[in-house]
Design a protein around this motif. Structure first.
Motif, PDB file in Angstrom:
ATOM      1  N   VAL A 149       0.810  -1.130   0.305  1.00 63.76           N
ATOM      2  CA  VAL A 149      -0.021  -0.032   0.070  1.00 63.76           C
ATOM      3  C   VAL A 149       0.749   1.194  -0.057  1.00 63.76           C
ATOM      4  CG1 VAL A 149      -1.627   1.328   1.217  1.00 63.76           C
ATOM      5  CG2 VAL A 149      -1.940  -0.958   1.002  1.00 63.76           C
ATOM      6  N   ILE A 150       1.978   1.495   1.026  1.00 64.50           N
ATOM      7  CA  ILE A 150       2.736   2.479   0.673  1.00 64.50           C
ATOM      8  C   ILE A 150       3.624   2.647  -0.325  1.00 64.50           C
ATOM      9  CG2 ILE A 150       5.147   3.184   1.898  1.00 64.50           C
ATOM     10  CD1 ILE A 150       3.937   2.302   4.529  1.00 64.50           C
ATOM     11  N   HIS A 151       3.869   1.537  -1.011  1.00 63.74           N
ATOM     12  CA  HIS A 151       4.737   1.747  -2.054  1.00 63.74           C
ATOM     13  C   HIS A 151       3.857   2.108  -3.359  1.00 63.74           C
ATOM     14  CE1 HIS A 151       6.689  -0.443  -5.954  1.00 63.74           C
ATOM     15  NE2 HIS A 151       7.500   0.539  -5.446  1.00 63.74           N
ATOM     16  N   TYR A 152       2.602   1.696  -3.440  1.00 64.54           N
ATOM     17  CA  TYR A 152       1.754   2.204  -4.384  1.00 64.54           C
ATOM     18  C   TYR A 152       1.481   3.545  -4.278  1.00 64.54           C
ATOM     19  CZ  TYR A 152      -2.466   2.893  -7.134  1.00 64.54           C
ATOM     20  OH  TYR A 152      -3.292   3.145  -8.068  1.00 64.54           O
ATOM     21  N   ALA A 153       1.206   4.028  -2.867  1.00 66.03           N
ATOM     22  CA  ALA A 153       1.182   5.330  -2.690  1.00 66.03           C
ATOM     23  C   ALA A 153       2.335   6.337  -2.989  1.00 66.03           C
ATOM     24  CB  ALA A 153       0.576   5.471  -1.131  1.00 66.03           C
ATOM     25  N   CYS A 154       3.491   5.751  -2.772  1.00 68.05           N
ATOM     26  CA  CYS A 154       4.751   6.621  -3.010  1.00 68.05           C
ATOM     27  C   CYS A 154       4.629   6.964  -4.723  1.00 68.05           C
ATOM     28  CB  CYS A 154       5.894   5.839  -2.999  1.00 68.05           C
ATOM     29  SG  CYS A 154       6.392   5.756  -1.055  1.00 68.05           S
ATOM     30  N   HIS A 155       4.074   6.093  -5.512  1.00 68.23           N
ATOM     31  CA  HIS A 155       4.192   6.486  -6.830  1.00 68.23           C
ATOM     32  C   HIS A 155       2.899   6.978  -7.379  1.00 68.23           C
ATOM     33  CE1 HIS A 155       8.005   4.635  -7.744  1.00 68.23           C
ATOM     34  NE2 HIS A 155       7.753   3.624  -6.739  1.00 68.23           N
ATOM     35  N   GLN A 156       1.574   6.868  -6.769  1.00 68.23           N
ATOM     36  CA  GLN A 156       0.568   7.197  -7.341  1.00 68.23           C
ATOM     37  C   GLN A 156      -0.281   8.107  -6.515  1.00 68.23           C
ATOM     38  OE1 GLN A 156      -0.299   6.217 -10.264  1.00 68.23           O
ATOM     39  NE2 GLN A 156       1.547   4.880 -10.641  1.00 68.23           N
ATOM     40  N   LEU A 157      -0.086   8.256  -5.448  1.00 66.02           N
ATOM     41  CA  LEU A 157      -1.067   9.042  -4.429  1.00 66.02           C
ATOM     42  C   LEU A 157      -0.115  10.441  -3.877  1.00 66.02           C
ATOM     43  CD1 LEU A 157      -2.942   6.249  -2.592  1.00 66.02           C
ATOM     44  CD2 LEU A 157      -3.647   7.701  -4.715  1.00 66.02           C
ATOM     45  N   PRO A 158      -0.939  11.636  -3.533  1.00 65.43           N
ATOM     46  CA  PRO A 158      -0.377  12.466  -2.599  1.00 65.43           C
ATOM     47  C   PRO A 158       0.024  12.026  -1.263  1.00 65.43           C
ATOM     48  CG  PRO A 158      -2.598  12.840  -2.692  1.00 65.43           C
ATOM     49  CD  PRO A 158      -2.426  11.652  -3.683  1.00 65.43           C
ATOM     50  N   MET A 159       1.348  12.062  -0.763  1.00 65.02           N
ATOM     51  CA  MET A 159       1.472  11.544   0.639  1.00 65.02           C
ATOM     52  C   MET A 159       1.576  12.942   1.669  1.00 65.02           C
ATOM     53  SD  MET A 159       2.413   8.337   0.196  1.00 65.02           S
ATOM     54  CE  MET A 159       3.626   7.538   1.208  1.00 65.02           C
ATOM     55  N   ARG A 160       0.862  13.050   2.283  1.00 65.77           N
ATOM     56  CA  ARG A 160       0.645  14.301   3.137  1.00 65.77           C
ATOM     57  C   ARG A 160       0.990  13.668   4.520  1.00 65.77           C
ATOM     58  NH1 ARG A 160      -3.952  14.896  -0.288  1.00 65.77           N
ATOM     59  NH2 ARG A 160      -3.723  16.662  -1.517  1.00 65.77           N
ATOM     60  N   GLY A 161       1.595  14.744   5.395  1.00 63.93           N
ATOM     61  CA  GLY A 161       1.878  14.504   6.603  1.00 63.93           C
ATOM     62  C   GLY A 161       3.582  14.067   6.748  1.00 63.93           C
ATOM     63  N   PRO A 162       4.106  14.624   7.699  1.00 67.55           N
ATOM     64  CA  PRO A 162       5.610  14.614   7.610  1.00 67.55           C
ATOM     65  C   PRO A 162       6.163  12.903   7.666  1.00 67.55           C
ATOM     66  CG  PRO A 162       4.794  14.850   9.989  1.00 67.55           C
ATOM     67  CD  PRO A 162       3.540  14.959   8.859  1.00 67.55           C
ATOM     68  N   LEU A 163       5.217  11.970   7.998  1.00 64.91           N
ATOM     69  CA  LEU A 163       5.865  10.635   7.826  1.00 64.91           C
ATOM     70  C   LEU A 163       5.861  10.098   6.607  1.00 64.91           C
ATOM     71  CD1 LEU A 163       6.962   7.959   9.063  1.00 64.91           C
ATOM     72  CD2 LEU A 163       4.624   7.420   9.842  1.00 64.91           C
ATOM     73  N   LEU A 164       4.407  10.248   6.021  1.00 60.74           N
ATOM     74  CA  LEU A 164       4.131   9.734   4.653  1.00 60.74           C
ATOM     75  C   LEU A 164       5.216  10.660   3.676  1.00 60.74           C
ATOM     76  CD1 LEU A 164       0.335   9.480   4.778  1.00 60.74           C
ATOM     77  CD2 LEU A 164       2.109   7.514   5.152  1.00 60.74           C
ATOM     78  N   ARG A 165       5.306  11.898   4.024  1.00 56.81           N
ATOM     79  CA  ARG A 165       6.216  12.425   3.128  1.00 56.81           C
ATOM     80  C   ARG A 165       7.674  12.007   3.101  1.00 56.81           C
ATOM     81  NH1 ARG A 165       3.606  17.421   4.318  1.00 56.81           N
ATOM     82  NH2 ARG A 165       5.417  17.758   5.732  1.00 56.81           N
ATOM     83  N   LYS A 166       8.139  11.730   4.342  1.00 61.92           N
ATOM     84  CA  LYS A 166       9.412  11.072   4.492  1.00 61.92           C
ATOM     85  C   LYS A 166       9.603   9.736   3.785  1.00 61.92           C
ATOM     86  CE  LYS A 166      13.081  10.135   8.034  1.00 61.92           C
ATOM     87  NZ  LYS A 166      14.118  10.978   7.317  1.00 61.92           N
ATOM     88  N   LEU A 167       8.418   8.959   3.816  1.00 64.35           N
ATOM     89  CA  LEU A 167       8.737   7.554   3.488  1.00 64.35           C
ATOM     90  C   LEU A 167       8.769   7.869   1.711  1.00 64.35           C
ATOM     91  CD1 LEU A 167       5.934   5.655   5.459  1.00 64.35           C
ATOM     92  CD2 LEU A 167       8.418   5.387   5.452  1.00 64.35           C
TER      93      LEU A 167
END
Length: 203
Positions: A149-167
């Motif tokens: 899920v995180i890998h998909y989001a890294c390429h396809q979704l806006p990653m908001r929040g400090p942790l998600l942006r860092k990932l």
């Protein structure tokens, strides 16, 4: 029926249409597949151990997953060998993702690979630890789902929040700064531990 056409021309991995279709998966199909598979793991784990021990085993399974994720990415997916057969296999399993990282139907591992490998891990855990091995696998399986899920989001979704942006930043630097580094997707601490962290350039 799911439309597997992408905006850009997709890299074709197999001449056979059926084999090619097995290399693709949509997020809804992923959700259904892993809801069923993890439900089986929950059923097999039910009341096998005490609640407290179940928490410990699930947490341990999650930890094992993070190490497995790092090791697979570093030592298998980026292994360099002269064998033409091996290079083709690596390209089919991972290299195509580096060539076209924006293909949303290949940002998630297809079930023929993920369920197949996970099933073997489950069998191994059960062989080593008996019924509690299913509880251990439940943590491992949850870790895998979080990873994809995180890998998909890294390429396809806006990653908001400090942790998600860092990932996201951590993984994107693996693609565009240096492929021989930042191998972890979820537990990025392992790149620090094993010396493969790619530092972010200062502005």
């Amino acid at each position: 029926m799911t439309n597997y056409r992408s905006a850009a021309p997709r890299i074709r991995l197999f001449r056979n249409d059926l084999l090619e279709r097995f290399t693709l998966i949509s997020p809804p199909a992923f959700a259904v597949t892993w809801t069923i598979f993890l439900s089986c793991a929950v059923y097999a784990s039910w009341r096998v151990v005490s609640f407290g021990m179940a928490i410990v085993l699930v947490a341990l399974g999650l930890l094992i997953w993070t190490l497995f994720e790092y090791a697979m990415h570093r030592f298998i997916f980026h292994l360099k060998l002269r064998s033409e057969w091996w290079r083709k296999l690596i390209f089919i399993t991972h290299g195509n993702h580096h060539t076209m990282p924006g293909d949303r139907y290949r940002n998630i591992m297809p079930p023929v690979v993920s369920v197949g490998i996970s099933g073997m891990i489950w069998i191994l855990f059960y062989a080593l630890f008996g019924a509690p091995g299913s509880v251990l696998f439940l943590g491992f399986g949850i870790g895998y789902v979080v990873y994809d899920v995180i890998h998909y989001a890294c390429h396809q979704l806006p990653m908001r929040g400090p942790l998600l942006r860092k990932l996201r930043q951590h993984h994107i630097r693996h693609h565009y700064a240096k492929q021989e580094g930042n191998f972890a997707i979820t537990a990025i601490v392992w790149d620090h531990v094993f010396g493969t962290y790619i530092p972010t350039k200062k502005k």
